[in-house]
Write an enzyme that holds these catalytic residues in place. Structure first.
Site: not given
Length: 146
Positions: A44, A36, A78
């Site tokens: 999104e 990330r 992540r």
């Protein structure tokens, strides 16, 4: 950019405008990490400009060597990192193109990135061409979470 040691990786997948997968480590002993990108939040995938943000990240990083400067892990496990591809800071590139927001809780710590976002907005770059762009955290709250 932090002074920590860079981890050299090969970007093998782009998930959206702020997340990628990379193979890191020595040949034959590499491991894949989902990364990330720190400080920014891109639209999104199903949100306006979500696919453009993903495409821009792919143009910068897909099948390229990346330098990761790890900061830790996010709440989804992540790797959270500053990422450089083709000599460019990826967060800076996404903001300059108008394809990401500075993640609100971290804005005060990154005035240079906030200034880039402000400039992209003033120039109507990317998502800032919309009349009322919806921040990804608001989109998630309205459409993705019960």
């Amino acid at each position: 950019m932090p002074a920590s040691t860079a981890l050299l990786c090969l970007v093998v997948a782009i998930h959206d405008g702020d997340t990628l997968s990379a193979r890191c480590g020595a040949p034959g002993a590499w491991r894949q990490e989902r990364v990330r990108i720190a400080v920014v939040d891109a639209p999104e995938s199903r949100q306006a400009f979500g696919q453009r943000a993903r495409q821009n990240l792919a143009r910068l990083c897909f099948r390229q060597q990346a330098r990761l400067y790890r900061l830790g892990h996010d709440s989804y496990g992540r790797t959270l990192a500053h990422v450089r591809c083709q000599g460019q800071d990826v967060a800076t590139a996404q903001l300059r193109a108008g394809l990401a927001w500075v993640y609100a809780p971290q804005a005060k710590q990154h005035p240079r990135l906030v200034a880039l976002q402000r400039q992209a907005r003033a120039n109507g770059q990317g998502l800032w061409a919309q009349k009322r762009p919806l921040a990804p955290w608001d989109y998630r709250r309205q459409y993705l979470r019960p």
